[in-house]
Scaffold this active site. Structure first.
Site, PDB file in Angstrom:
ATOM      1  N   ASP A 137     -57.489 -34.537 -22.093  1.00 49.31           N
ATOM      2  CA  ASP A 137     -57.475 -33.706 -23.114  1.00 49.31           C
ATOM      3  C   ASP A 137     -57.480 -32.332 -22.551  1.00 49.31           C
ATOM      4  O   ASP A 137     -58.469 -31.972 -21.787  1.00 49.31           O
ATOM      5  CB  ASP A 137     -58.542 -34.094 -23.902  1.00 49.31           C
ATOM      6  CG  ASP A 137     -58.621 -33.299 -25.125  1.00 49.31           C
ATOM      7  OD1 ASP A 137     -57.454 -33.257 -25.878  1.00 49.31           O
ATOM      8  OD2 ASP A 137     -59.724 -32.612 -25.819  1.00 49.31           O
ATOM      9  N   HIS A 138     -56.663 -31.572 -23.089  1.00 50.71           N
ATOM     10  CA  HIS A 138     -56.323 -30.084 -22.579  1.00 50.71           C
ATOM     11  C   HIS A 138     -56.149 -29.898 -21.356  1.00 50.71           C
ATOM     12  O   HIS A 138     -56.657 -29.003 -20.777  1.00 50.71           O
ATOM     13  CB  HIS A 138     -57.558 -29.306 -23.315  1.00 50.71           C
ATOM     14  CG  HIS A 138     -57.580 -29.097 -24.711  1.00 50.71           C
ATOM     15  ND1 HIS A 138     -57.729 -30.142 -25.800  1.00 50.71           N
ATOM     16  CD2 HIS A 138     -57.221 -28.044 -25.435  1.00 50.71           C
ATOM     17  CE1 HIS A 138     -57.537 -29.636 -26.947  1.00 50.71           C
ATOM     18  NE2 HIS A 138     -57.323 -28.383 -26.724  1.00 50.71           N
ATOM     19  N   GLU A 140     -46.148 -39.902 -28.263  1.00 54.70           N
ATOM     20  CA  GLU A 140     -46.326 -38.427 -27.924  1.00 54.70           C
ATOM     21  C   GLU A 140     -45.941 -37.371 -28.934  1.00 54.70           C
ATOM     22  O   GLU A 140     -46.058 -36.138 -29.109  1.00 54.70           O
ATOM     23  CB  GLU A 140     -44.747 -38.371 -26.821  1.00 54.70           C
ATOM     24  CG  GLU A 140     -44.462 -37.004 -26.284  1.00 54.70           C
ATOM     25  CD  GLU A 140     -43.219 -37.081 -25.502  1.00 54.70           C
ATOM     26  OE1 GLU A 140     -43.251 -37.346 -24.509  1.00 54.70           O
ATOM     27  OE2 GLU A 140     -42.218 -36.741 -26.108  1.00 54.70           O
ATOM     28  N   HIS A 143     -47.949 -31.551 -26.216  1.00 55.30           N
ATOM     29  CA  HIS A 143     -48.127 -32.572 -27.417  1.00 55.30           C
ATOM     30  C   HIS A 143     -49.263 -32.831 -27.904  1.00 55.30           C
ATOM     31  O   HIS A 143     -50.297 -32.672 -27.046  1.00 55.30           O
ATOM     32  CB  HIS A 143     -47.358 -33.750 -26.812  1.00 55.30           C
ATOM     33  CG  HIS A 143     -45.929 -33.804 -26.598  1.00 55.30           C
ATOM     34  ND1 HIS A 143     -45.023 -33.496 -27.472  1.00 55.30           N
ATOM     35  CD2 HIS A 143     -45.206 -33.671 -25.002  1.00 55.30           C
ATOM     36  CE1 HIS A 143     -43.799 -33.471 -26.821  1.00 55.30           C
ATOM     37  NE2 HIS A 143     -44.087 -33.632 -25.494  1.00 55.30           N
ATOM     38  N   CYS A 177     -37.247 -30.508 -21.797  1.00 59.69           N
ATOM     39  CA  CYS A 177     -38.573 -30.823 -21.120  1.00 59.69           C
ATOM     40  C   CYS A 177     -38.569 -30.266 -19.726  1.00 59.69           C
ATOM     41  O   CYS A 177     -39.626 -30.671 -19.021  1.00 59.69           O
ATOM     42  CB  CYS A 177     -38.630 -32.355 -21.046  1.00 59.69           C
ATOM     43  SG  CYS A 177     -38.583 -33.226 -22.881  1.00 59.69           S
ATOM     44  N   HIS A 222     -44.746 -27.647 -21.694  1.00 60.67           N
ATOM     45  CA  HIS A 222     -44.894 -27.671 -22.990  1.00 60.67           C
ATOM     46  C   HIS A 222     -45.872 -28.571 -23.413  1.00 60.67           C
ATOM     47  O   HIS A 222     -46.292 -29.382 -22.629  1.00 60.67           O
ATOM     48  CB  HIS A 222     -43.479 -27.817 -23.877  1.00 60.67           C
ATOM     49  CG  HIS A 222     -43.067 -29.316 -23.597  1.00 60.67           C
ATOM     50  ND1 HIS A 222     -42.382 -29.587 -22.135  1.00 60.67           N
ATOM     51  CD2 HIS A 222     -42.859 -30.350 -24.206  1.00 60.67           C
ATOM     52  CE1 HIS A 222     -41.943 -30.686 -22.169  1.00 60.67           C
ATOM     53  NE2 HIS A 222     -42.394 -31.302 -23.362  1.00 60.67           N
ATOM     54  N   HIS A 252     -46.970 -30.841 -20.253  1.00 57.08           N
ATOM     55  CA  HIS A 252     -46.595 -31.657 -19.257  1.00 57.08           C
ATOM     56  C   HIS A 252     -45.087 -30.870 -18.922  1.00 57.08           C
ATOM     57  O   HIS A 252     -44.678 -29.911 -20.140  1.00 57.08           O
ATOM     58  CB  HIS A 252     -46.508 -32.880 -19.310  1.00 57.08           C
ATOM     59  CG  HIS A 252     -45.338 -33.605 -20.450  1.00 57.08           C
ATOM     60  ND1 HIS A 252     -45.210 -34.835 -20.935  1.00 57.08           N
ATOM     61  CD2 HIS A 252     -44.945 -32.799 -21.456  1.00 57.08           C
ATOM     62  CE1 HIS A 252     -44.413 -34.782 -21.598  1.00 57.08           C
ATOM     63  NE2 HIS A 252     -44.178 -33.541 -22.218  1.00 57.08           N
TER      64      HIS A 252
END
Lengths: 140, 148
Positions: free
Chosen positions: A79-80, A124, A41, A33, A39, A14
């Site tokens: 996811d991903h 996170e 998590h 951010c 980037h 994100h």
């Protein structure tokens, strides 16, 4: 009332950027951010369901059923993925932990029909999380 | 926005400190019996973890209840600077009259953080070790047992 919690993990990228703000304001408010390339998590999601155990099965909600709901509603969606661009529910929102937790609440609440969704807690990182629950419900 | 939904932001902090559990209201034998190893006169230490949870409106401009930089600054100033690498009994005024159990530590941290101006303090959780955790939500702040 009994509460059961299931944990899942998903990995996503994100970035925080509000187009209504100047580049300087974005940088000041969001710091690292705000990196335009994003980037990522490893998110950990804890989903707590409250209810009375069924007298026949002894279960509030079969964990297999909860696992399938989480897989379908959350893992497949997030996811991903790049949360800003690939999750329509987050469109127009900064994908902070707070906002993602609320989106997850809204996705799960109508799907949990045995017992009720009591709380979602989204980490996170090990030291940063957001929770979502009904006003008046216990946060613990 | 969802009506009736509470959103909480949580953050975990760490500090290392020593303490000794000893109540002047109890005899030497009773202190030893009640507190066991924790009554060692020279004290002992822990790596404490403090989990701070705050609630409020998610600002649509930032997507945040509170910018964690502001929360970090407040917790650092109000808690970490006073407690990290300190003896709780000797260096923190309140624990000169209150036994520094983690129950009381939890309440003291709540007391120090409840004036955070940017969001509502919901809960303080203190982990003394990875096996012991204490939580306080602030309903009876006056209830702390003082020792003299």
């Amino acid at each position: 009332m009994v509460y059961l919690t299931r944990k899942i993990e998903f990995s996503a990228s994100h970035l925080y950027h509000n187009p209504a703000l100047s580049a300087e304001e974005n940088q000041r408010i969001f710091g690292k951010c705000n990196n335009p390339h994003g980037h990522g998590h490893n998110y950990t999601l804890e989903v707590t369901v409250g209810g009375e155990p069924d007298p026949v099965t002894g279960m509030v909600l079969d964990l297999k059923e909860l696992k399938a709901i989480l897989e379908r509603e959350i893992t497949e969606r997030m996811d991903h993925r790049f949360l800003n661009y690939e999750v329509p529910e987050l469109k127009g929102q900064i994908p902070t932990c707070e906002n993602i937790a609320r989106v997850i609440w809204n996705l799960l609440e109508p799907k949990i029909t045995k017992g009720h969704l009591h709380k979602v807690r989204l980490y996170e990182s090990a030291d940063i999380f957001a929770e979502c629950y009904r006003n008046g419900a216990s946060g613990s | 926005m969802n009506e009736g939904l509470k959103i909480v932001f949580g953050r975990r902090y760490r500090f290392a400190a020593s303490h000794r559990l000893h109540s002047p209201q109890l005899s030497e034998e009773e202190n030893c019996r009640v507190y066991g190893k924790c009554n060692n006169p020279y004290g002992h230490g822990h790596n404490y973890v403090v989990e701070v949870s705050v609630s409020g409106t998610v600002d649509p401009t930032t997507g945040m209840i509170v910018n964690l930089i502001d929360l970090d600054h407040f917790v650092q100033q109000e808690v970490i600077e006073s407690f990290d690498h300190k003896s709780l009994n000797e260096d923190v005024e309140v624990f000169q009259t209150v036994v520094p159990t983690t129950e009381n530590l939890c309440k003291e941290i709540f007391q120090r953080l409840k004036h955070f101006p940017l969001a509502k303090l919901e809960r303080v959780r203190v982990e003394e070790t990875s096996n012991n955790a204490f939580e306080y939500v602030g309903e009876d702040i006056q209830d702390r047992v003082a020792v003299h």
